[in-house]
Design an enzyme around this catalytic site. Structure first.
Site, mmCIF file in Angstrom:
data_model
loop_
_atom_site.group_PDB
_atom_site.id
_atom_site.type_symbol
_atom_site.label_atom_id
_atom_site.label_comp_id
_atom_site.label_asym_id
_atom_site.label_seq_id
_atom_site.Cartn_x
_atom_site.Cartn_y
_atom_site.Cartn_z
ATOM 1 N N GLU A 38 -4.643 -5.526 -2.591
ATOM 2 C CA GLU A 38 -4.697 -4.208 -3.235
ATOM 3 C C GLU A 38 -5.425 -4.297 -4.576
ATOM 4 O OE1 GLU A 38 -4.108 -1.197 -2.517
ATOM 5 O OE2 GLU A 38 -2.883 -1.219 -0.716
ATOM 6 N N CYS A 77 0.829 -1.202 0.000
ATOM 7 C CA CYS A 77 0.000 0.000 0.000
ATOM 8 C C CYS A 77 0.867 1.257 0.000
ATOM 9 C CB CYS A 77 -0.917 0.003 1.218
ATOM 10 S SG CYS A 77 -1.872 1.530 1.401
#
Length: 221
Positions: free
Chosen positions: A210, A134
């Protein structure tokens, strides 16, 4: 090659993450507004859990220096980033009361609880392995999109998402990402081969999460 770069190279889903269709549509301004607003709302929920993860990093720290690093992350999120996100959402017509009342999507729950579980069951290295896709991925995306669209134009004229791109392409965010990468490399230098293999698995799984988070934005669920 730095450990992080090796992890990224060995991650089968990294390109799917940083070059996802959601990201491509952000780049050319064609992403439907409803998809972006849904993403922003879920990103608020993500940030709340991200703060908890940094608090866990403080607990898992082994030295005073690491504690201060974790505290700096917590302070930045609580004192600055969350307020900026609320303000940015307001610009898109999303009130703070809407944000606090929303239900987390399945993708957000799966991702954030996975990160927290990695930190609870492992140490600081495991937590960083789950967080880095991230932190650094957004920096890479911001940089890529900024280079692709230097004149800040889209197929629709001015890109409505340019401010989002600029935020993650900024020198301030790039510095945050590089610092996290350096810390992860330091932790990996202290790890034995079996632990490095486990860290790669965590990194790969977080990257898949993600990808699912971007897809959640497109699917609105």
């Amino acid at each position: 090659m730095a450990f992080f770069d090796q992890f990224k190279e060995q991650c089968p889903d990294w390109e799917c993450y940083v070059d996802h269709e959601f990201v491509r549509q952000l780049a050319d301004g064609s992403l439907p507004e409803a998809s972006f607003k849904h993403y922003l709302q879920q990103d608020y929920a993500f940030l709340i859990q991200f703060i908890r993860a940094w608090a866990l990093a403080l607990y898992k720290s082994r030295t005073l220096g690491e504690m201060r690093e974790a505290q700096a992350g917590i302070n930045a999120l609580l004192d600055l980033e969350i307020d900026l996100h609320i303000k940015y959402c307001r610009e898109w017509g999303i009130s703070e009361s809407e944000l606090t009342a929303l239900d987390e999507s399945a993708a957000c729950v799966a991702y954030t609880r996975y990160v927290l579980d990695c930190g609870m069951s492992g140490g600081l290295a495991e937590l960083y392995a789950a967080l880095l896709p991230c932190i650094y991925g957004y920096a890479e995306i911001g940089q890529r999109l900024s280079q692709q669209d230097a004149d800040k134009k889209s197929i629709h004229g001015i890109n409505p998402y340019q401010s989002w791109i600029d935020m993650y392409a900024s020198s301030e965010y790039q510095a945050v990402a590089e610092a996290a990468k350096a810390k992860f490399d330091q932790l990996c230098m202290e790890a034995a081969e079996p632990q490095l293999a486990q860290l790669q698995k965590i990194f790969n799984t977080a990257t898949r999460m993600e990808v699912a988070f971007w897809q959640m934005g497109l699917d609105l669920s």
